[in-house]
Design a protein around this motif. Structure first.
Motif, PDB file in Angstrom:
ATOM      1  N   TYR A 421       0.844  -1.193   0.000  1.00 30.63           N
ATOM      2  CA  TYR A 421       0.000   0.000   0.000  1.00 30.63           C
ATOM      3  C   TYR A 421       0.885   1.250   0.000  1.00 30.63           C
ATOM      4  O   TYR A 421       1.889   1.303   0.725  1.00 30.63           O
ATOM      5  CB  TYR A 421      -0.899   0.007   1.242  1.00 30.63           C
ATOM      6  N   ARG A 422       0.468   2.220  -0.801  1.00 27.55           N
ATOM      7  CA  ARG A 422       1.242   3.454  -0.880  1.00 27.55           C
ATOM      8  C   ARG A 422       0.963   4.346   0.321  1.00 27.55           C
ATOM      9  O   ARG A 422      -0.187   4.627   0.668  1.00 27.55           O
ATOM     10  CB  ARG A 422       0.899   4.216  -2.164  1.00 27.55           C
ATOM     11  N   HIS A 423       2.022   4.781   0.987  1.00 25.67           N
ATOM     12  CA  HIS A 423       1.909   5.754   2.065  1.00 25.67           C
ATOM     13  C   HIS A 423       1.647   7.127   1.465  1.00 25.67           C
ATOM     14  O   HIS A 423       1.936   7.380   0.289  1.00 25.67           O
ATOM     15  CB  HIS A 423       3.200   5.751   2.897  1.00 25.67           C
ATOM     16  N   LYS A 424       1.102   8.014   2.249  1.00 27.00           N
ATOM     17  CA  LYS A 424       0.772   9.339   1.727  1.00 27.00           C
ATOM     18  C   LYS A 424       2.012  10.081   1.243  1.00 27.00           C
ATOM     19  O   LYS A 424       1.930  10.896   0.305  1.00 27.00           O
ATOM     20  CB  LYS A 424       0.063  10.146   2.813  1.00 27.00           C
ATOM     21  N   ASP A 425       3.186   9.786   1.857  1.00 26.85           N
ATOM     22  CA  ASP A 425       4.399  10.480   1.425  1.00 26.85           C
ATOM     23  C   ASP A 425       5.063   9.825   0.212  1.00 26.85           C
ATOM     24  O   ASP A 425       6.115  10.266  -0.243  1.00 26.85           O
ATOM     25  CB  ASP A 425       5.389  10.602   2.576  1.00 26.85           C
ATOM     26  N   GLY A 426       4.462   8.723  -0.308  1.00 28.44           N
ATOM     27  CA  GLY A 426       4.949   8.140  -1.548  1.00 28.44           C
ATOM     28  C   GLY A 426       5.602   6.775  -1.441  1.00 28.44           C
ATOM     29  O   GLY A 426       5.631   6.023  -2.417  1.00 28.44           O
ATOM     30  N   HIS A 427       6.167   6.411  -0.282  1.00 22.45           N
ATOM     31  CA  HIS A 427       6.778   5.091  -0.174  1.00 22.45           C
ATOM     32  C   HIS A 427       5.692   4.034   0.060  1.00 22.45           C
ATOM     33  O   HIS A 427       4.531   4.362   0.329  1.00 22.45           O
ATOM     34  CB  HIS A 427       7.825   5.055   0.948  1.00 22.45           C
ATOM     35  N   TYR A 428       6.080   2.750  -0.064  1.00 26.08           N
ATOM     36  CA  TYR A 428       5.101   1.655   0.042  1.00 26.08           C
ATOM     37  C   TYR A 428       5.295   0.868   1.324  1.00 26.08           C
ATOM     38  O   TYR A 428       6.426   0.643   1.773  1.00 26.08           O
ATOM     39  CB  TYR A 428       5.209   0.733  -1.170  1.00 26.08           C
ATOM     40  N   LEU A 429       4.176   0.444   1.887  1.00 29.85           N
ATOM     41  CA  LEU A 429       4.154  -0.429   3.053  1.00 29.85           C
ATOM     42  C   LEU A 429       3.751  -1.832   2.608  1.00 29.85           C
ATOM     43  O   LEU A 429       2.949  -1.990   1.682  1.00 29.85           O
ATOM     44  CB  LEU A 429       3.135   0.065   4.086  1.00 29.85           C
ATOM     45  N   THR A 430       4.280  -2.842   3.264  1.00 30.34           N
ATOM     46  CA  THR A 430       3.884  -4.216   2.972  1.00 30.34           C
ATOM     47  C   THR A 430       2.902  -4.673   4.052  1.00 30.34           C
ATOM     48  O   THR A 430       3.230  -4.682   5.241  1.00 30.34           O
ATOM     49  CB  THR A 430       5.103  -5.151   2.950  1.00 30.34           C
ATOM     50  N   LEU A 431       1.695  -5.046   3.629  1.00 34.29           N
ATOM     51  CA  LEU A 431       0.637  -5.462   4.557  1.00 34.29           C
ATOM     52  C   LEU A 431       0.278  -6.920   4.309  1.00 34.29           C
ATOM     53  O   LEU A 431       0.184  -7.361   3.168  1.00 34.29           O
ATOM     54  CB  LEU A 431      -0.609  -4.593   4.381  1.00 34.29           C
ATOM     55  N   GLN A 432       0.082  -7.643   5.406  1.00 33.74           N
ATOM     56  CA  GLN A 432      -0.349  -9.050   5.328  1.00 33.74           C
ATOM     57  C   GLN A 432      -1.786  -9.120   5.821  1.00 33.74           C
ATOM     58  O   GLN A 432      -2.079  -8.745   6.955  1.00 33.74           O
ATOM     59  CB  GLN A 432       0.556  -9.940   6.173  1.00 33.74           C
ATOM     60  N   TRP A 433      -2.690  -9.647   4.955  1.00 36.87           N
ATOM     61  CA  TRP A 433      -4.136  -9.538   5.182  1.00 36.87           C
ATOM     62  C   TRP A 433      -4.771 -10.874   5.557  1.00 36.87           C
ATOM     63  O   TRP A 433      -4.346 -11.928   5.109  1.00 36.87           O
ATOM     64  CB  TRP A 433      -4.818  -9.030   3.908  1.00 36.87           C
ATOM     65  N   SER A 434      -5.833 -10.759   6.332  1.00 36.81           N
ATOM     66  CA  SER A 434      -6.789 -11.848   6.550  1.00 36.81           C
ATOM     67  C   SER A 434      -8.166 -11.249   6.296  1.00 36.81           C
ATOM     68  O   SER A 434      -8.520 -10.241   6.924  1.00 36.81           O
ATOM     69  CB  SER A 434      -6.695 -12.404   7.970  1.00 36.81           C
ATOM     70  N   SER A 435      -8.929 -11.854   5.380  1.00 37.62           N
ATOM     71  CA  SER A 435     -10.196 -11.248   4.964  1.00 37.62           C
ATOM     72  C   SER A 435     -11.261 -12.305   4.779  1.00 37.62           C
ATOM     73  O   SER A 435     -10.965 -13.478   4.491  1.00 37.62           O
ATOM     74  CB  SER A 435     -10.022 -10.484   3.638  1.00 37.62           C
ATOM     75  N   ILE A 436     -12.501 -11.874   4.928  1.00 41.21           N
ATOM     76  CA  ILE A 436     -13.646 -12.752   4.667  1.00 41.21           C
ATOM     77  C   ILE A 436     -14.799 -11.884   4.181  1.00 41.21           C
ATOM     78  O   ILE A 436     -14.925 -10.714   4.563  1.00 41.21           O
ATOM     79  CB  ILE A 436     -14.050 -13.547   5.935  1.00 41.21           C
ATOM     80  N   ARG A 437     -15.627 -12.460   3.310  1.00 47.78           N
ATOM     81  CA  ARG A 437     -16.760 -11.723   2.739  1.00 47.78           C
ATOM     82  C   ARG A 437     -18.056 -12.298   3.274  1.00 47.78           C
ATOM     83  O   ARG A 437     -18.252 -13.519   3.302  1.00 47.78           O
ATOM     84  CB  ARG A 437     -16.734 -11.816   1.213  1.00 47.78           C
ATOM     85  N   ASP A 438     -18.954 -11.411   3.701  1.00 45.30           N
ATOM     86  CA  ASP A 438     -20.280 -11.813   4.157  1.00 45.30           C
ATOM     87  C   ASP A 438     -21.216 -11.803   2.950  1.00 45.30           C
ATOM     88  O   ASP A 438     -21.513 -10.730   2.406  1.00 45.30           O
ATOM     89  CB  ASP A 438     -20.782 -10.849   5.228  1.00 45.30           C
ATOM     90  N   PRO A 439     -21.678 -12.968   2.477  1.00 46.38           N
ATOM     91  CA  PRO A 439     -22.543 -12.987   1.278  1.00 46.38           C
ATOM     92  C   PRO A 439     -23.866 -12.272   1.496  1.00 46.38           C
ATOM     93  O   PRO A 439     -24.487 -11.816   0.535  1.00 46.38           O
ATOM     94  CB  PRO A 439     -22.739 -14.491   1.022  1.00 46.38           C
ATOM     95  N   ALA A 440     -24.311 -12.170   2.744  1.00 42.84           N
ATOM     96  CA  ALA A 440     -25.602 -11.517   3.001  1.00 42.84           C
ATOM     97  C   ALA A 440     -25.520 -10.016   2.769  1.00 42.84           C
ATOM     98  O   ALA A 440     -26.475  -9.396   2.292  1.00 42.84           O
ATOM     99  CB  ALA A 440     -26.056 -11.806   4.429  1.00 42.84           C
ATOM    100  N   THR A 441     -24.387  -9.402   3.111  1.00 44.82           N
ATOM    101  CA  THR A 441     -24.232  -7.958   2.969  1.00 44.82           C
ATOM    102  C   THR A 441     -23.308  -7.565   1.827  1.00 44.82           C
ATOM    103  O   THR A 441     -23.208  -6.380   1.496  1.00 44.82           O
ATOM    104  CB  THR A 441     -23.683  -7.359   4.271  1.00 44.82           C
ATOM    105  N   SER A 442     -22.624  -8.563   1.234  1.00 53.15           N
ATOM    106  CA  SER A 442     -21.642  -8.322   0.165  1.00 53.15           C
ATOM    107  C   SER A 442     -20.514  -7.410   0.637  1.00 53.15           C
ATOM    108  O   SER A 442     -19.928  -6.670  -0.149  1.00 53.15           O
ATOM    109  CB  SER A 442     -22.317  -7.710  -1.072  1.00 53.15           C
TER     110      SER A 442
END
Length: 688
Positions: A421-442
């Protein structure tokens, strides 16, 4: 879902003919998938299910002296409410045994019971029971908690979809309610899941009541628990005459508003007086919306006579006036104080979390972000919400991120994926994600950790190890060559003692070289730089060569290597890199020899298990201590006993073998009982 357990009986024995007869009778009554039978209808909505829930709670059958009658009533009512083909209730009859108390089949209008399920036979199912309050399986054959029943039960009974709700007691997990759909897969709605959860609470109370009957505990305690069960939902009903001040309340509403029916007469005026001053306009606005053809659906606060605040949720419909009958609002009110407090607590976690937390929609916009997200990226909340999140992602990571989003839209959870992800000052951060989608609310719910610094440290470590290893390899090669020349007698005959010391030095050079090679291989694998030449190879010939290559090592330690294979093994082929496979087998065989006592035998076995080939290496050593088993495939891991330390080694062989095996689409594992040896095995797909 797990409840497919219905067809799985403990094995019949000569001493247990009754169980065998019961099993045959049970299996003969299973409905075929083609003739499955609940009436096809649109799923009931939340208010309909709420009404049915209230009706079930009000029935005296739940607390009849005949407990079996209560279970039969409950399974029939749930089947009716959800249009479900099969509904069953299961309770633990022992610590490790789950027993079917009642199974209702809609097609035959029949009830069955008595089937038992052993915990040790289905570990994934029981593990899921201990972790999940509710499990909804659209495809029961592939769901992680139910897939192990596919061959033995789901296919034969035609079960496609399952919905499980855990029944809790004062002692913890005590059973489960199982809903099964035959022939056609079914997606379980949120309303249906909430309904089944409520029914699990009812089942919990019925179970408690039956236990108290059996133990003949205090009669007053039974009455109190029955009252608690009947009021468990904390929902009351009301009707307001919109042309007058008339207001009717059910008994539960009096309790919610903290007044007594004996000395309080409800009216619309008194109701508005009990509303929190800040919420009165909100309630009147919702009533106006209902009059205009909408729905009165509002959450607000009320002030009890003692001054305390309570949150309630009102849902009602407007009925227009007909003739002399005035317009009315007819609805329900539920005490949601506990839920509202929980929301506030979750909001505190959301606000105070040091990890990134966010909620996004299908249009790739954030709907909510926490303070940590703003702090880490340098953007304000408004800036993060104002444009698609894809605009913040590094261009090279867009396609992998879109692939993950697509997988989540297909119902899969995403864990451990990484992007920048790009930081506001221009450099990039490395992020490790855990995600899930709720089909009822999308909506996608995600958390992330900033691993930028950790990745930099890992890179420094890899570069350090690689540099040191390369710098050591060159002088070691020279030293080893020199020692070899001297030992060979090129410089003349040496005294025995000197020859012995040179051999010791040469052996240690070889060990150090092997360690460096292993370190370099592991770092290559971690960096994704290891090259594999995957080809179709005859497995038996490869294993025979590996055994031959390690015979000398076995002879040195007075250990025999013995190879055996199932019939037809000469025809088995696998897609592997034969050099890397030889490296794996050398590690497994040398470990087995190392920990085997003199004059013992190390067995190398080849087996076919459906479409996978399994190579096992069985030793006769001391086995692996239980406390060390979770660490066995970690780098530099060795059992901490003096016996194990005396065997030598660096603790890299098994870690390297695991990474090599998995890089060739294989799997590695072991079985061991302390004192009875260990069996390490690798498995690879059979090549057609």
């Amino acid at each position: 879902m797990r409840l497919g357990l219905l067809c799985i009986w403990p094995p019949a024995t000569p001493n247990n003919p009754i169980r065998k007869t019961a099993e045959l009778t049970f299996l003969m009554t299973q409905p075929s998938s083609a003739s499955s039978g609940n009436t096809t209808a649109a799923p009931r909505q939340g208010r309909q299910l709420l009404a049915l829930q209230t009706k079930i709670l009000a029935s005296p059958l739940l607390f009849a002296s005949d407990t079996q009658q209560a279970w039969r009533f409950l399974t029939e009512q749930i089947s009716h409410a959800l249009y479900a083909d099969r509904v069953s209730v299961w309770l633990f009859s022992a610590v490790d045994v789950l027993q079917c108390i009642d199974l209702f089949e809609y097609k035959n209008k029949s009830h069955l019971n008595g089937v038992c399920l052993q915990r040790s036979h289905y570990p994934k199912y029981f593990q899921a029971l201990s972790e999940d309050v509710l499990i909804a399986a659209f495809d029961a054959a592939t769901h992680p908690a139910t897939a192990e029943f596919n061959d033995g039960y789901l296919q034969s009974a035609g079960i496609c979809s399952m919905l499980d709700a855990v029944i809790q007691s004062e002692q913890g997990l005590c059973g489960v309610i199982c809903i099964e759909q035959v022939s056609t897969p079914r997606q379980w709605s949120i309303d249906e899941q909430h309904f089944v959860t409520a029914m699990a609470s009812v089942a919990s109370t019925v179970h408690t009541f039956s236990q108290h009957l059996a133990l003949q505990r205090d009669y007053q305690l039974l009455l109190e628990r029955q009252e608690m069960a009947s009021r468990h939902a904390r929902i009351g009903f009301w009707e307001a005459n919109m042309g007058s001040d008339e207001l009717w309340w059910s008994p539960m509403v009096y309790e919610i508003f903290g007044v007594s029916a004996a000395n309080f007469s409800p009216s619309r005026t008194l109701f508005y007086q009990q509303l929190h001053p800040e919420d009165r306009a909100l309630v009147r606005q919702s009533e106006a919306l209902a009059e205009a053809g909408g729905e009165h659906n509002v959450m607000h606060r009320i002030v009890l006579p003692d001054g305390s605040i309570r949150w309630v949720h009102e849902v009602a419909k407007w009925t227009t006036s007909v003739g002399d009958s005035a317009a009315r609002l007819i609805g329900s009110v539920q005490d949601v104080t506990a839920q509202q407090q929980l929301r506030c607590e979750l909001q505190q976690f959301f606000t105070l979390s040091r990890d990134v937390l966010c909620i996004a929609n299908d249009q790739n916009y954030f709907e909510r972000v926490n303070a940590a997200f703003c702090r880490i990226t340098g953007y304000s909340e408004a800036e993060l919400l104002s444009r698609p999140f894809t605009q913040f992602i590094h261009p090279a990571d867009l396609e992998p991120t879109e692939d993950v989003v697509t997988e989540m839209q297909q119902g899969q959870a995403a864990s451990g994926f990484i992007n920048r992800y790009r930081h506001k000052d221009g450099h990039y951060l490395t992020l490790q994600w855990s995600s899930i989608r709720d089909p009822a609310t999308s909506k996608v719910y995600a958390s992330a950790q900033d691993i930028t610094e950790r990745q930099q440290l890992e890179q420094l470590k890899r570069e350090f190890v690689s540099t040191v290893s390369h710098e050591l390899r060159t002088p070691l090669t020279s030293i080893s060559g020199a020692l070899g020349l001297v030992s060979s007698g090129v410089l003349g005959e040496l005294p025995t003692q000197v020859q012995h010391m040179l051999q010791l030095a040469n052996n240690n050079c070889q060990r150090l070289t092997s360690l460096i090679n292993d370190l370099l291989d592991i770092e290559k694998l971690s960096a994704g730089m290891m090259q594999f030449e995957l080809q179709s190879e005859p497995l038996l010939a490869l294993v025979e060569q590996c055994v031959a290559d390690n015979l000398h090592y076995g002879h040195q330690r007075a250990v025999t290597l013995q190879l055996s294979a199932d019939a037809g093994a000469e025809l088995w082929h696998v897609q592997i890199d034969k050099l890397r496979f030889a490296q794996i087998m050398a590690n497994l065989i040398s470990n087995a020899v190392k920990f085997s006592p003199p004059q013992s035998t190390v067995q190398i076995l080849l087996q076919r298990q459906q479409q996978r080939l399994k190579i096992m290496v069985q030793d006769q050593g001391p086995g692996i201590p239980d406390e060390f088993k979770p660490l066995i495939f970690q780098r530099f891991s060795q059992a901490d006993s003096s016996d194990a330390r005396q065997k030598g080694g660096t603790g890299l062989g098994l870690a390297l073998s695991k990474q090599l095996t998995e890089s060739m689409q294989g799997s590695i594992g072991f079985d061991s009982v302390p004192g009875q040896g260990a069996c390490f095995y690798v498995q690879f797909p059979l090549l057609s």
